[in-house]
Design an enzyme around this catalytic site. Sequence first.
Site, PDB file in Angstrom:
ATOM      1  CG  ASP A 746      -1.949   1.325   1.071  1.00  0.00           C
ATOM      2  OD1 ASP A 746      -2.747   0.946   0.711  1.00  0.00           O
ATOM      3  OD2 ASP A 746      -1.588   2.056   1.776  1.00  0.00           O
ATOM      4  CG  LEU A 747       1.089   3.307  -3.697  1.00  0.00           C
ATOM      5  CD1 LEU A 747       0.759   4.063  -4.895  1.00  0.00           C
ATOM      6  CD2 LEU A 747       2.924   2.651  -3.716  1.00  0.00           C
ATOM      7  CG  ASP A 789      -2.962   3.484  -2.121  1.00  0.00           C
ATOM      8  OD1 ASP A 789      -3.427   2.875  -2.145  1.00  0.00           O
ATOM      9  OD2 ASP A 789      -2.185   4.440  -1.320  1.00  0.00           O
TER      10      ASP A 789
END
Length: 886
Positions: A746-747, A789
């Site tokens: 996960d960004l 994301d």
Amino acid sequence: MTKELNAKRVISWTIGTVVIVIIAISTAFVFILREREIDTWHRQVENLSLAMEVQTVQSMSSARIAMDSIAERIAIMGIRNAAELRSRAKTEALHRIMRDTIAGLTQIDVATVVAADGDVINFTRSFPAPAINLSDRDYFRAHRDTAALDMFISQPVRNKANDKWLFYLSRRLNDSNGKFMGLVLVGISVDQLTSLYERLGRNLGEGAVITLYRDDATVLARWPREEPAGNDFPRITPRHPPGETPGDPPAVIYTSASRLTGAGASTPRLSAVRMFDRLPMMISVTVTEKFILANWRLAIASITSVAIGSTAALILVMFILLRLARQREQAANLLRELTDQVPGMLFQFRLFPDGRTSFSYVNQVGLSMHNLKSDDFPLDAERLFAQVHPDDKDGFRASIQESARNLQHWRQDYRLLLPDRRVVWRNGSSRPQKLEDGTILWHGYIADITEAKHAEEALRLSEDRLSHAELIARSGNWELHLDTGTMIPSKGAARIYGVDEAHYALPIAQAASLPEYRSLLDAALRDLIDLGKPYDVVFKIRTADTREIKDIHSIAAFDKEKRVVFGVIQDITDQKRAEEEQRLAATVFSHAREGIFITNAEGVILDVNQMFTRITGFSRAEAIGETPRLLSSGRHDKSFYMSLWFDLIDKGHWAGEIWNRRKDGTLFPEMLTISAVRDHRGKTLQYVALFSDITETKNHEQQLRHMAHYDGLTRLPNRTLLADRLQQAMSLAVRRKQIVAVCYLDLDGFKDVNDRYGHAVGDQLLIALAAIMKQELRESDTLARIGGDEFIAVLLDLADEESSLITVERLIQTVARPIQLGDVVIQVSASLGVTFFPQEEAVDADQLLRQADQAMYQAKSGGKNRYCVFRHKRAHDQLARDPDSN
């Protein structure tokens, strides 16, 4: 002096006499009080055993209704033999039906369908069912070896999955010939029964035992769960209760000749074992002498003090009597607390010789059920009888009179019409006793069975739905009882023949058949009964109402033991008409837009239409005399064509997609339908094949398939394709004995990019990151975007867990590098969670994703721009950050 001496002697004699009288009276009172105390507990234990019987029977009846409902659902599916049961019962639809059937029944832990060889076919805990064989279990052997066995209760077994005890109710499944093809069973939770007995018996004192037995004295459930030391509980030796003649079947079995000491028991006890009327079970309620005679022993101590007293004897006696009264009141309160915990109405009911009726006792639950007060007693029974539903009142009163007249056990289901206009169901059970003055006394129990009645209504609605299904399918079923010559139809069968159910009979069914088919039907029925040959006939009838001629298909099975023929019929008039139209249409194919060719029964092409030539490039002259192998593409193996011909011969038609070859050698996909043209005897004359070129359709499907499996922005696999590849990776890892790593990425800070630069820049960032992350992985690995994301990486062919962490660290470093997007330089980071497969315990793909997700959130909470590994241990799951992570 002499007078004073005589006076002292008189006083001494008088005092001594009074003391002796007091001691004698006290001693007699002690023994009378002991007998009364025992008799009070005798009745209480009997009432408690009755209440526990009712509660247990209700719980078991609900479980049996669920088991029968599953068996009926299998019967509705029309399964005729063990092979069909194995194939057709192994469906998710039946799994959902079984799971819904037992939903809400907390006493049922599991429901299972078992094949004739003992393999589990369907299982409510999981789908598909696990590979378990139950052929060595007692219930399986009992049903397999005994065709007449209706229901079997197994010995308790420990569930290996959750270490809990169960016993099973099971029902045999027979095929169309009455042979064993499997069984349905439901697992009864011993913990649920033990909890019920604990709730009812927790005020019975130390050493109390409540035990549920099978009718062969096998223990099914016991409270408390720990057995007494040395198996110290009463043996079951029948003895008739007071008031019963030896010829009557006992409702209660006492455990010994003495009311307090069981045979061979080291601890004196008072016990009752009640045989169930409706189930092969019995229940034992046992209390210790120490508990029930506790107040009596206090009385002994008090009365002994009185005997030792002197001039204050009378005062002490009065004090003792008052103390005993208080103690009896405490005992009565304890009894009241026990009876008030029973989930139903315990009562004493009297019918006097002059016809008056009254309730002399009702427990607190009964008071609440009827909005009464304890001050109302003795209560005129007519006050409660007034609440009986008007439609049930006559039968209710008649059942009481019948029980009183014959001194038979009173059992009755009836309805109450409450003041708020609600209708509830009650079940009453009591055994009458005739007193010396002619009064009939009942000690009994009334339970609320409203929910059970609602379950019966639900079953009736299920039968109605079956009738509606027959209407839609134009089918029905019937039973022919050979001994009585009666035929019982379903609504669907009567509807097909055009008669009412009440007027449907064997002569009507025979007369409805057209004359030319009657001998065929008689012969088929004789062959079924005498020779066991399959009954499968097609014939015509003339309906009784509209005189319409219908085509009918019927199959039947014969139960030799019951001498009953069970049959199913279906109206196939429309099917027959459609077949005729198909044969007619096959001759006018020249104007069709599909390619058509006709072969003889041996497969030699007799004719083709113009569209055949246009699609394949072969002229009519080139095709006639050849076989369809002329068009073979070589893409299908021998088994494909064997399956095609098997369907053609068995079913008379085949349809599906196939690849063929044009004259110029190019391959093309086509949608092909082949139908057999048969004469009235069923002999195949010709085959008619219709096909169309579906090349454009296939190309379009390929485009849609790509859209369905890949993310539209990054062109990475989406969640659907990820699930498929992850499942394949898990299977390969098991076969190759290697490790798979699942990484959930996960960004960090991606939302700020969207908020600051806009979603267009955010999309460009996702595309760029997807490309550079993919470069860090091998060809065999999978990188997928599952939304926003969030990305998933599946790393294959790992020798150990540590070998994946280099790639994980490389991904984190790659994402953290600045990226130039036009005039903007953007830098984000990533939080990554890792889990591995296989693990010590079985896990599926969804569990792996959840584990990786949990580890990712641990990494975020630990400061972001790092990874965390999900550590799985037998005792519990633990998240641990890798010591080498940033």
